[in-house]
Design an enzyme around this catalytic site. Structure first.
Site, mmCIF file in Angstrom:
data_model
loop_
_atom_site.group_PDB
_atom_site.id
_atom_site.type_symbol
_atom_site.label_atom_id
_atom_site.label_comp_id
_atom_site.label_asym_id
_atom_site.label_seq_id
_atom_site.Cartn_x
_atom_site.Cartn_y
_atom_site.Cartn_z
ATOM 1 N N ALA A 281 -52.279 23.272 -10.255
ATOM 2 C CA ALA A 281 -53.004 24.484 -9.862
ATOM 3 C C ALA A 281 -53.733 24.272 -8.539
ATOM 4 C CB ALA A 281 -53.982 24.891 -10.961
ATOM 5 N N TYR A 282 -54.371 23.119 -8.410
ATOM 6 C CA TYR A 282 -55.072 22.792 -7.166
ATOM 7 C C TYR A 282 -54.105 22.790 -5.985
ATOM 8 C CZ TYR A 282 -57.324 19.846 -3.631
ATOM 9 O OH TYR A 282 -57.829 19.344 -2.452
#
Length: 225
Positions: free
Chosen positions: A149-150
């Site tokens: 996600a990052y």
């Protein structure tokens, strides 16, 4: 030095704090945002920084920030998107959407909103070309097995830079800095440090000064976008 301020997000610690201190020392008026109060913020206030507590997970706080800056200032020298969070991907399926939403908020959604809302102040900068600088990450181009996600949000931020560079030229230049290992956290173990350094081509931390030099290079350039 122009009286038009530099807006830096995430000045409470690490790179953001070092950047705010450096800009103040160089004569810039600094507007800084922070999510959590740290003792180091006292020094920034004593040096004249204009500080706003603002959690990017709460849109109403961001709207209040925009209103306050727009009411107090007629122009901006630069926006530097430094605020960041580094959440690992959740092993709980129910938390997956929360993780990606948090990452997108801090790295994409709020920077997108700030760029749009404060565009008139950037275009009104009277002493040359204003700047937007996004600090992204090397993993935007490589991905990450444990921080998907990052990494995805940082990749989206890179694309945001391309779009704003086209939209705001020639009055505003828009760039990104995508570093790899810069500084370890105080709580990082020796084993983690050794593992991280083994992956680094330079086999060492870059150090905050590398980021500061890159940012000031971009601030001085009136062509790179």
């Amino acid at each position: 030095m122009s009286k038009s301020p530099v807006l830096i997000t995430g000045v409470g610690r690490r790179i953001g704090l070092a950047l705010a201190l450096d800009c103040l020392a160089k004569g810039y008026h600094v507007i800084g945002t922070y999510r959590t109060s740290y003792p180091e913020l006292v020094k920034l206030k004593d040096m004249g920084a204009e500080l706003y507590q603002c959690d990017f997970q709460y849109p109403e706080q961001v709207s209040q920030l925009i209103d306050a800056v727009s009411a107090k200032h007629t122009s901006l020298r630069a926006i530097i998107h430094n605020a960041s969070d580094w959440l690992p991907d959740s092993k709980n399926r129910e938390d997956d959407l929360s993780t990606i939403q948090q990452m997108m908020n801090v790295h994409v959604n709020i920077p997108y909103h700030l760029n749009l809302a404060l565009e008139p102040l950037l275009r009104a900068y009277p002493d040359g070309i204003a700047d937007i600088i996004h600090i992204t990450d090397y993993v935007a181009a490589t991905g990450s097995k444990k921080h998907i996600a990052y990494a995805a949000s940082k990749a989206a931020a890179e694309n945001l830079v391309l779009s704003y560079a086209a939209k705001l030229a020639p009055e505003v230049t828009v760039n990104s800095i995508a570093p790899a290992l810069i500084i370890f956290n105080a709580q990082d173990t020796q084993a983690y440090k050794e593992k991280a350094l083994s992956k680094s081509v330079m086999a060492r931390e870059g150090g905050v000064q590398e980021i500061l030099r890159a940012i000031h290079y971009l601030l001085q350039s009136e062509y790179m976008t």
